[in-house]
Design a protein around this motif. Structure first.
Motif, PDB file in Angstrom:
ATOM      1  N   ALA A  48     -13.642 -73.110 -23.639  1.00 48.28           N
ATOM      2  CA  ALA A  48     -12.665 -74.245 -23.134  1.00 48.28           C
ATOM      3  C   ALA A  48     -12.657 -73.724 -21.332  1.00 48.28           C
ATOM      4  O   ALA A  48     -12.643 -74.618 -20.783  1.00 48.28           O
ATOM      5  N   LEU A  49     -12.959 -72.672 -20.962  1.00 52.62           N
ATOM      6  CA  LEU A  49     -12.852 -72.776 -19.496  1.00 52.62           C
ATOM      7  C   LEU A  49     -14.323 -72.743 -19.053  1.00 52.62           C
ATOM      8  O   LEU A  49     -14.796 -74.245 -18.008  1.00 52.62           O
ATOM      9  N   LEU A  50     -15.900 -72.531 -19.765  1.00 53.91           N
ATOM     10  CA  LEU A  50     -16.912 -72.771 -19.392  1.00 53.91           C
ATOM     11  C   LEU A  50     -17.000 -74.549 -19.771  1.00 53.91           C
ATOM     12  O   LEU A  50     -17.649 -75.778 -18.405  1.00 53.91           O
ATOM     13  N   LYS A  51     -16.091 -75.219 -20.510  1.00 51.49           N
ATOM     14  CA  LYS A  51     -16.220 -76.387 -20.796  1.00 51.49           C
ATOM     15  C   LYS A  51     -15.315 -77.195 -19.130  1.00 51.49           C
ATOM     16  O   LYS A  51     -15.980 -78.155 -18.568  1.00 51.49           O
ATOM     17  N   ARG A  52     -14.577 -76.363 -19.375  1.00 55.16           N
ATOM     18  CA  ARG A  52     -13.775 -77.260 -18.080  1.00 55.16           C
ATOM     19  C   ARG A  52     -15.022 -76.857 -16.058  1.00 55.16           C
ATOM     20  O   ARG A  52     -14.933 -78.436 -15.405  1.00 55.16           O
ATOM     21  N   PHE A  53     -15.492 -76.002 -16.272  1.00 58.62           N
ATOM     22  CA  PHE A  53     -16.131 -75.907 -14.997  1.00 58.62           C
ATOM     23  C   PHE A  53     -17.293 -76.810 -15.011  1.00 58.62           C
ATOM     24  O   PHE A  53     -17.081 -77.684 -14.013  1.00 58.62           O
ATOM     25  N   GLU A  54     -18.056 -76.835 -16.278  1.00 58.47           N
ATOM     26  CA  GLU A  54     -19.122 -78.016 -16.638  1.00 58.47           C
ATOM     27  C   GLU A  54     -18.482 -79.595 -16.728  1.00 58.47           C
ATOM     28  O   GLU A  54     -19.109 -80.144 -15.868  1.00 58.47           O
ATOM     29  N   THR A  55     -17.139 -79.717 -16.614  1.00 61.65           N
ATOM     30  CA  THR A  55     -16.846 -81.172 -16.678  1.00 61.65           C
ATOM     31  C   THR A  55     -15.832 -81.643 -15.159  1.00 61.65           C
ATOM     32  O   THR A  55     -15.765 -82.744 -15.478  1.00 61.65           O
ATOM     33  N   ILE A  56     -14.920 -80.596 -15.506  1.00 62.83           N
ATOM     34  CA  ILE A  56     -13.854 -81.237 -13.758  1.00 62.83           C
ATOM     35  C   ILE A  56     -14.247 -80.227 -12.525  1.00 62.83           C
ATOM     36  O   ILE A  56     -14.786 -80.453 -11.773  1.00 62.83           O
ATOM     37  N   THR A  57     -14.364 -78.880 -12.506  1.00 58.81           N
ATOM     38  CA  THR A  57     -14.387 -78.131 -11.442  1.00 58.81           C
ATOM     39  C   THR A  57     -15.600 -78.436 -10.788  1.00 58.81           C
ATOM     40  O   THR A  57     -15.235 -78.205  -9.371  1.00 58.81           O
ATOM     41  N   LEU A  58     -16.968 -77.965 -11.355  1.00 56.53           N
ATOM     42  CA  LEU A  58     -17.409 -78.058 -10.367  1.00 56.53           C
ATOM     43  C   LEU A  58     -17.920 -79.207  -9.568  1.00 56.53           C
ATOM     44  O   LEU A  58     -18.180 -79.734  -8.866  1.00 56.53           O
ATOM     45  N   LYS A  59     -17.481 -80.828 -10.108  1.00 56.14           N
ATOM     46  CA  LYS A  59     -17.898 -82.290  -9.976  1.00 56.14           C
ATOM     47  C   LYS A  59     -15.826 -81.498  -8.340  1.00 56.14           C
ATOM     48  O   LYS A  59     -16.786 -82.040  -7.121  1.00 56.14           O
ATOM     49  N   ILE A  60     -15.357 -81.274  -8.444  1.00 60.11           N
ATOM     50  CA  ILE A  60     -14.516 -81.377  -7.314  1.00 60.11           C
ATOM     51  C   ILE A  60     -15.034 -80.807  -6.843  1.00 60.11           C
ATOM     52  O   ILE A  60     -14.323 -80.894  -5.031  1.00 60.11           O
ATOM     53  N   TRP A  61     -15.255 -79.257  -6.652  1.00 59.64           N
ATOM     54  CA  TRP A  61     -16.474 -78.185  -5.699  1.00 59.64           C
ATOM     55  C   TRP A  61     -16.886 -78.812  -4.899  1.00 59.64           C
ATOM     56  O   TRP A  61     -16.575 -78.969  -3.918  1.00 59.64           O
ATOM     57  N   GLU A  62     -17.838 -79.852  -5.443  1.00 59.12           N
ATOM     58  CA  GLU A  62     -18.820 -80.660  -4.994  1.00 59.12           C
ATOM     59  C   GLU A  62     -17.887 -81.570  -3.472  1.00 59.12           C
ATOM     60  O   GLU A  62     -19.318 -81.222  -2.482  1.00 59.12           O
ATOM     61  N   LYS A  63     -17.278 -82.120  -3.705  1.00 59.49           N
ATOM     62  CA  LYS A  63     -16.313 -83.295  -3.187  1.00 59.49           C
ATOM     63  C   LYS A  63     -15.886 -82.417  -2.030  1.00 59.49           C
ATOM     64  O   LYS A  63     -15.997 -83.419  -0.815  1.00 59.49           O
ATOM     65  N   HIS A  64     -15.238 -81.352  -2.406  1.00 60.36           N
ATOM     66  CA  HIS A  64     -14.821 -80.000  -0.862  1.00 60.36           C
ATOM     67  C   HIS A  64     -15.857 -78.878  -0.296  1.00 60.36           C
ATOM     68  O   HIS A  64     -15.461 -78.586   0.177  1.00 60.36           O
ATOM     69  N   GLY A  65     -16.944 -79.516  -0.075  1.00 61.02           N
ATOM     70  CA  GLY A  65     -18.011 -78.903   0.031  1.00 61.02           C
ATOM     71  C   GLY A  65     -18.228 -76.955  -0.263  1.00 61.02           C
ATOM     72  O   GLY A  65     -18.477 -76.191   0.501  1.00 61.02           O
ATOM     73  N   ILE A  66     -17.875 -76.476  -1.918  1.00 63.66           N
ATOM     74  CA  ILE A  66     -17.326 -75.388  -1.918  1.00 63.66           C
ATOM     75  C   ILE A  66     -18.876 -75.264  -2.700  1.00 63.66           C
ATOM     76  O   ILE A  66     -19.069 -76.349  -3.699  1.00 63.66           O
ATOM     77  N   LYS A  67     -19.719 -74.298  -2.207  1.00 68.75           N
ATOM     78  CA  LYS A  67     -20.953 -73.519  -2.788  1.00 68.75           C
ATOM     79  C   LYS A  67     -20.884 -72.460  -3.400  1.00 68.75           C
ATOM     80  O   LYS A  67     -20.203 -71.535  -3.296  1.00 68.75           O
ATOM     81  N   GLN A  68     -21.144 -72.767  -5.178  1.00 65.40           N
ATOM     82  CA  GLN A  68     -21.066 -71.598  -5.846  1.00 65.40           C
ATOM     83  C   GLN A  68     -22.530 -71.057  -5.867  1.00 65.40           C
ATOM     84  O   GLN A  68     -23.550 -71.447  -5.408  1.00 65.40           O
TER      85      GLN A  68
END
Length: 108
Positions: free
Chosen positions: A17-37
């Motif tokens: 569930a955590l991996l899914k949240r990163f793949e489908t929600i978190t990374l997209k929002i990070w991109e919007k805010h300029g957060i670099k993984q």
């Protein structure tokens, strides 16, 4: 450049569930805010197979404070995060460390 290492220890059985949240929600929002993984890792051999470890790259502590603050207050993140735990909590514990590369590090 500084790096943040974050380790998420999941509630047993909730790592998918955590991996899914990163793949489908978190990374997209990070991109919007300029957060670099700088990489995501699950534990192959170690104390727990219910962990996600990842690294974020920051130019400075001030950049981290600004961008991370905007991320955690983002309405899209708040809604997505709440939906992701509707059937139970995912993360039991989070550890975060801010790391500075040494002079001889291959990562700068």
């Amino acid at each position: 450049m500084i790096y943040e290492m974050r380790q998420y220890r999941c509630v047993p059985g909730r790592l998918p569930a955590l991996l899914k949240r990163f793949e489908t929600i978190t990374l997209k929002i990070w991109e919007k805010h300029g957060i670099k993984q700088a990489g995501f890792f699950t534990t192959l051999i170690g104390e727990s197979h219910q962990e996600l470890t990842y690294f974020l790259a920051w130019e400075s502590l001030a950049e981290r404070e600004k961008k991370w603050g905007a991320f955690v207050a983002d309405p899209e993140w708040l809604e997505g995060s709440a939906k992701s735990v509707a059937d139970g909590e995912i993360v039991a514990n989070i550890v975060s460390q801010i790391l500075k590369p040494t002079a001889f590090s291959s990562v700068k």
